[in-house]
Design a protein around this motif. Structure first.
Motif, PDB file in Angstrom:
ATOM      1  N   SER A   1       1.344  -1.164  -0.029  1.00  0.00           N
ATOM      2  CA  SER A   1      -0.133   0.484  -0.217  1.00  0.00           C
ATOM      3  C   SER A   1       1.077   0.930   0.006  1.00  0.00           C
ATOM      4  O   SER A   1       2.144   1.324   0.380  1.00  0.00           O
TER       5      SER A   1
ATOM      6  N   VAL B   1       0.629   3.548   2.224  1.00  0.00           N
ATOM      7  CA  VAL B   1       1.069   3.462   3.261  1.00  0.00           C
ATOM      8  C   VAL B   1       2.699   3.203   4.132  1.00  0.00           C
ATOM      9  O   VAL B   1       3.758   3.507   4.280  1.00  0.00           O
ATOM     10  N   GLN B   2       2.879   2.175   3.684  1.00  0.00           N
ATOM     11  CA  GLN B   2       3.899   1.140   3.583  1.00  0.00           C
ATOM     12  C   GLN B   2       5.336   1.443   2.434  1.00  0.00           C
ATOM     13  O   GLN B   2       6.170   1.352   3.569  1.00  0.00           O
TER      14      GLN B   2
ATOM     15  N   VAL C   1       5.719   1.330  14.293  1.00  0.00           N
ATOM     16  CA  VAL C   1       4.455   1.394  13.284  1.00  0.00           C
ATOM     17  C   VAL C   1       4.372   0.631  12.378  1.00  0.00           C
ATOM     18  O   VAL C   1       3.185   0.286  11.833  1.00  0.00           O
ATOM     19  N   ILE C   2       5.722   0.411  10.851  1.00  0.00           N
ATOM     20  CA  ILE C   2       5.550  -0.490  10.294  1.00  0.00           C
ATOM     21  C   ILE C   2       5.360  -2.253  10.579  1.00  0.00           C
ATOM     22  O   ILE C   2       4.019  -3.052  10.320  1.00  0.00           O
TER      23      ILE C   2
ATOM     24  N   ILE D   1       1.081  -2.227  11.577  1.00  0.00           N
ATOM     25  CA  ILE D   1       0.418  -2.031   9.975  1.00  0.00           C
ATOM     26  C   ILE D   1       0.780  -3.033   9.613  1.00  0.00           C
ATOM     27  O   ILE D   1      -0.516  -3.930   8.714  1.00  0.00           O
TER      28      ILE D   1
ATOM     29  N   GLN E   1      -3.183  -5.858   9.336  1.00  0.00           N
ATOM     30  CA  GLN E   1      -3.647  -6.123   7.473  1.00  0.00           C
ATOM     31  C   GLN E   1      -4.152  -7.369   7.127  1.00  0.00           C
ATOM     32  O   GLN E   1      -3.614  -8.691   8.113  1.00  0.00           O
TER      33      GLN E   1
END
Length: 81
Positions: A2, A4-5, A73-74, A77, A81
């Motif tokens: 994505s 964001v990633q 954070v990574i 996420i 998901q």
């Protein structure tokens, strides 16, 4: 991946490069080795080096903490998901 990633991946790579550069710019802690070769430092040069080293050490800590926050954070996420 994505958007964001991808953004966090680029941010992570930038943090890695900046951490490496800031650490390499810091002066080593080997004292009095310049005196053997005749390289005596003046009072001004010693204090200037300390202020630059303290500045770089402070930024190393800040950037490292930010690096670990980005890694967490990574992982969060990717996990959710």
């Amino acid at each position: 991946m994505s958007v964001v990633q991808t953004i966090f991946g680029v941010l992570l790579a930038l943090f890695c490069i900046v951490i490496i550069l800031v650490v390499l710019l810091q002066e080593g802690h080997q004292k009095n080795l310049g005196a053997i070769t005749g390289g005596a430092d003046t009072f001004f040069e010693k204090n200037k080096a300390r202020s630059i080293d303290s500045f770089l050490a402070r930024w190393t800590k800040i950037i490292t903490v930010a690096f670990f926050v980005v890694v967490i954070v990574i992982n969060a996420i990717a996990f959710f998901q």
